[in-house]
Design an enzyme around this catalytic site. Structure first.
Site, PDB file in Angstrom:
ATOM      1  N   LYS A  22       1.073  -1.089   0.114  1.00  0.00           N
ATOM      2  CA  LYS A  22       0.173  -0.295  -0.182  1.00  0.00           C
ATOM      3  C   LYS A  22       0.866   1.643   0.208  1.00  0.00           C
ATOM      4  CE  LYS A  22      -1.670   2.095   4.114  1.00  0.00           C
ATOM      5  NZ  LYS A  22      -1.758   3.151   4.410  1.00  0.00           N
ATOM      6  N   ASN A  23       2.039   1.364   1.256  1.00  0.00           N
ATOM      7  CA  ASN A  23       2.338   2.693   1.020  1.00  0.00           C
ATOM      8  C   ASN A  23       3.109   3.313   0.180  1.00  0.00           C
ATOM      9  OD1 ASN A  23       0.498   3.364   2.885  1.00  0.00           O
ATOM     10  ND2 ASN A  23       2.098   2.657   5.284  1.00  0.00           N
ATOM     11  N   CYS A 117      -5.377   7.725   8.882  1.00  0.00           N
ATOM     12  CA  CYS A 117      -5.730   7.307  10.065  1.00  0.00           C
ATOM     13  C   CYS A 117      -5.115   8.421  11.442  1.00  0.00           C
ATOM     14  CB  CYS A 117      -4.602   6.139  10.979  1.00  0.00           C
ATOM     15  SG  CYS A 117      -5.429   4.619   9.733  1.00  0.00           S
ATOM     16  N   ARG A 122       0.137  14.589  13.365  1.00  0.00           N
ATOM     17  CA  ARG A 122       0.735  14.344  12.403  1.00  0.00           C
ATOM     18  C   ARG A 122       0.968  15.775  11.408  1.00  0.00           C
ATOM     19  NH1 ARG A 122      -2.265   8.892   9.448  1.00  0.00           N
ATOM     20  NH2 ARG A 122      -0.040   8.313   9.053  1.00  0.00           N
ATOM     21  N   ASP A 306       3.554   0.208  12.175  1.00  0.00           N
ATOM     22  CA  ASP A 306       2.425  -0.551  11.703  1.00  0.00           C
ATOM     23  C   ASP A 306       2.044  -1.624  12.123  1.00  0.00           C
ATOM     24  OD1 ASP A 306       2.300   1.827  10.766  1.00  0.00           O
ATOM     25  OD2 ASP A 306       2.694   1.867   8.672  1.00  0.00           O
ATOM     26  N   ARG A 398      -9.267   0.045   3.930  1.00  0.00           N
ATOM     27  CA  ARG A 398      -8.244   0.981   2.716  1.00  0.00           C
ATOM     28  C   ARG A 398      -7.053   0.822   2.245  1.00  0.00           C
ATOM     29  NH1 ARG A 398      -6.646   5.011   6.514  1.00  0.00           N
ATOM     30  NH2 ARG A 398      -5.287   4.695   5.255  1.00  0.00           N
TER      31      ARG A 398
HETATM   32  N1  EPU Z   1       5.991  14.259  11.593  1.00  0.00           N
HETATM   33  C1  EPU Z   1       6.887  14.948  11.418  1.00  0.00           C
HETATM   34  N2  EPU Z   1       6.516  16.192  10.436  1.00  0.00           N
HETATM   35  C2  EPU Z   1       7.391  16.126   9.665  1.00  0.00           C
HETATM   36  C3  EPU Z   1       6.586  14.638   8.661  1.00  0.00           C
HETATM   37  C4  EPU Z   1       6.293  13.628  10.272  1.00  0.00           C
HETATM   38  O1  EPU Z   1       7.302  15.636  12.854  1.00  0.00           O
HETATM   39  O2  EPU Z   1       6.622  16.687   8.738  1.00  0.00           O
HETATM   40  C5  EPU Z   1       7.069  13.011  12.327  1.00  0.00           C
HETATM   41  C6  EPU Z   1       5.195  12.482  12.547  1.00  0.00           C
HETATM   42  O3  EPU Z   1       4.359  13.568  14.053  1.00  0.00           O
HETATM   43  C7  EPU Z   1       5.683  11.156  13.518  1.00  0.00           C
HETATM   44  C8  EPU Z   1       6.572  10.729  12.473  1.00  0.00           C
HETATM   45  O4  EPU Z   1       7.116  12.072  12.073  1.00  0.00           O
HETATM   46  O5  EPU Z   1       5.597  11.147  14.339  1.00  0.00           O
HETATM   47  C9  EPU Z   1       7.025  10.284  11.332  1.00  0.00           C
HETATM   48  O6  EPU Z   1       5.819  10.120  10.381  1.00  0.00           O
HETATM   49  P1  EPU Z   1       6.065  10.169   8.851  1.00  0.00           P
HETATM   50  O7  EPU Z   1       6.171  11.482   8.462  1.00  0.00           O
HETATM   51  O8  EPU Z   1       7.798   8.704   8.671  1.00  0.00           O
HETATM   52  O9  EPU Z   1       4.587   9.550   8.541  1.00  0.00           O
HETATM   53  P2  EPU Z   1       3.569   9.586   7.411  1.00  0.00           P
HETATM   54  O10 EPU Z   1       4.655   9.542   6.122  1.00  0.00           O
HETATM   55  O11 EPU Z   1       3.147  10.228   7.860  1.00  0.00           O
HETATM   56  C10 EPU Z   1       3.920   6.226   6.927  1.00  0.00           C
HETATM   57  C11 EPU Z   1       2.529   5.559   6.239  1.00  0.00           C
HETATM   58  C12 EPU Z   1       1.917   5.195   7.810  1.00  0.00           C
HETATM   59  C13 EPU Z   1       2.908   4.812   8.795  1.00  0.00           C
HETATM   60  C14 EPU Z   1       4.499   5.877   8.807  1.00  0.00           C
HETATM   61  C15 EPU Z   1       5.309   5.737   9.507  1.00  0.00           C
HETATM   62  C16 EPU Z   1       2.430   6.548   4.107  1.00  0.00           C
HETATM   63  C17 EPU Z   1       1.094   6.436   3.353  1.00  0.00           C
HETATM   64  N3  EPU Z   1       1.838   6.688   5.738  1.00  0.00           N
HETATM   65  O12 EPU Z   1       3.599   7.787   7.176  1.00  0.00           O
HETATM   66  O13 EPU Z   1       1.610   4.423   7.846  1.00  0.00           O
HETATM   67  O14 EPU Z   1       3.145   4.363  10.114  1.00  0.00           O
HETATM   68  O15 EPU Z   1       5.044   6.435   7.472  1.00  0.00           O
HETATM   69  O16 EPU Z   1       6.259   4.575   9.344  1.00  0.00           O
HETATM   70  O17 EPU Z   1       2.782   5.876   3.979  1.00  0.00           O
HETATM   71  C18 EPU Z   1      -0.014   2.754   8.042  1.00  0.00           C
HETATM   72  O18 EPU Z   1      -0.361   2.456   6.279  1.00  0.00           O
HETATM   73  O19 EPU Z   1      -0.862   2.194   8.324  1.00  0.00           O
HETATM   74  C19 EPU Z   1       0.114   3.399   7.994  1.00  0.00           C
HETATM   75  C20 EPU Z   1      -0.298   4.931   8.957  1.00  0.00           C
END
Ligand code: EPU
Length: 420
Positions: A22-23, A117, A122, A306, A398
């Site tokens: 998915k991701n 989610c 976030r 995850d 999803r």
């Molecule tokens: N963060 C910041 N600032 C930013 C971006 C992130 O402070 O600009 C923080 C977040 O608050 C969090 C950490 O950095 O504490 C990691 O966030 P990340 O950006 O890595 O997460 P994401 O890109 O929003 C993706 C996956 C999530 C998965 C996370 C961590 C996708 C679409 N989503 O989210 O997947 O938990 O990486 O591995 O790729 C899931 O599939 O169930 C899911 C939630």
């Protein structure tokens, strides 16, 4: 609204084929907007997040065509580069990848602030910082985020936190920029490498994906007509691995990359499960009660957040007491309240939860608060005594393709019922 009715006491046995990640898919599909041509993607998971992103691409004038259940072609030759429909983009998280790809291709983009989610705050400050470093003007107001530039100029960007989304977004924005971009303190998840591999397959010049630092030499255009196969989903594979040992079953998990699953495999072995690495598949089994362990979630190659709710279910029925410390999201223990309704003994405070193992869970009506919480409660329902009704399963749809069909082929007794 559908619900899943799960008759429990199941030992899962048999074999299952893992879908594409998915991701990775929700990043690579927007990445095709950078290609001035037609791209064919194979091993695409047929899940609702992918369907939504495909619909959004159509609104930009890209023509997305489902060739079969898991193959799509995307013709991005004639984009109209208008604003993305806010109601669609704010529905899910990965809409933020439209920012990077359309900024790169069209130099102008507006999307709704991303949804996804509910895992606590976030922020996307690292994405914005990166775009601005490349020379873009970014504005966030009234639930929208817009970005524009005359041109993007390569530079060096250090991320203050390790972020999957920011790493991928800056890869997308910089492939067509002028000069060289160096991204430091980046995420190393397998889907980061997959996005870079896809972009390189269409003519990008990206080096170092999978390490702490990625170098992108900007190119003038990306060529069309490649066929690219999405990497297997390590979180789906991990979900079946946990289900195998928690149910004291034996599952052959096909089409997975064992290396990507090492953090989970290590914990399953520590808990007393058995794993045979067969190259592109894993046989995972257990014929006794698991032992408790402690878990700390971290960015890859640490234990993945995850898979935290799923392993939480296994801990809830293990012998002894285990502690999970959630290192990525501030609010990822909502599922423990639901497990406690099933007889678990879990106390959570902030980012830590203590699991006092019980010998058996009991079926109950429970609600999925997010995608992985939903998968975890499904596992709980399959191993519990009695019947569990699982609500809010749109979260599961999803991210998991045909989840009840796959589990039923392993001996589960799950029925989808329309509640309308
Ligand atoms: N963060 C910041 N600032 C930013 C971006 C992130 O402070 O600009 C923080 C977040 O608050 C969090 C950490 O950095 O504490 C990691 O966030 P990340 O950006 O890595 O997460 P994401 O890109 O929003 C993706 C996956 C999530 C998965 C996370 C961590 C996708 C679409 N989503 O989210 O997947 O938990 O990486 O591995 O790729 C899931 O599939 O169930 C899911 C939630």
């Amino acid at each position: 609204m559908d619900k899943l009715v799960i008759h429990g006491n199941t030992h899962l046995n048999g074999e299952v084929k893992i879908s594409g990640a998915k991701n990775a898919a929700v990043a690579i599909i927007p990445a095709t907007l950078l290609v001035d041509g037609i791209t064919t993607l194979e091993n695409v998971p047929n899940i609702s997040d992918v369907k939504i992103i495909c619909e959004i691409l159509n609104t930009f004038g890209a023509k997305v065509n489902w060739i079969d259940n898991n193959t799509i072609s995307i013709d991005a030759r004639n984009l109209n580069c208008t604003d993305a429909p806010l109601d669609m983009t704010s529905k899910f998280r990965a809409s933020y990848y439209l920012l990077g790809s359309l900024l790169g291709r069209c130099h102008n983009v507006q999307v709704g602030l991303p949804g996804g989610c509910n895992l606590g705050a976030r922020p996307i400050d690292q994405h914005i910082k990166g775009f601005e470093s490349l020379g873009a003007r970014v504005n966030v107001s009234q639930g929208r985020i817009s970005a524009s530039c005359d041109k993007l100029i390569g530079t060096s960007i250090y991320f203050d936190v390790i972020s999957v989304g920011a790493t991928i977004n800056l890869l997308l924005a910089s492939v067509l920029s002028n000069g060289t971009t160096i991204l430091n303190n980046v995420a190393k998840e397998p889907h980061i490498v997959d996005v870079a591999n896809f972009l390189n397959s269409v003519g990008a010049d990206i080096r170092g994906a999978g390490s702490d630092s990625i170098k992108i030499n900007g190119v003038s255009h990306l060529r069309g007509n490649p066929t690219y196969s999405i990497v297997p989903d390590q979180i789906e594979a991990g979900t079946f691995m946990v289900a195998a040992v928690a149910s004291q079953g034996n599952i052959l998990i096909k089409n997975c990359i064992p290396k990507h699953l090492e953090p989970l495999s290590a914990k399953i072995l520590e808990m007393g499960g058995t794993i045979n690495d067969l190259g592109d598949s894993l046989r995972v089994s257990c014929n006794h009660r698991l032992s408790s362990v402690n878990i700390q979630t971290l960015p890859y190659p640490g234990f993945p957040t995850d898979l935290q709710p799923q392993i939480g279910v296994a801990l809830s029925v293990s012998s002894g007491t285990g502690i999970i410390n959630e290192g990525i999201w501030e609010s990822r223990f909502l599922y423990t309240d639901e497990l406690n309704k099933m007889g678990a003994k879990i106390s959570s405070r902030g980012t830590t939860a203590v699991f006092e193992g019980v010998s058996k869970l009991l079926g109950a009506p429970v609600y999925a608060s997010d995608l992985r919480a939903g998968a975890a409660l499904l596992i709980a329902g399959m191993i519990a005594d009695g019947t569990t009704e699982l609500y809010n399963i749109h979260h599961i749809d999803r991210g998991y393709e045909q989840i009840e069909t796959k589990f039923n082929s392993l001996g589960a007794k799950i029925k989808r019922i329309n509640c309308d």
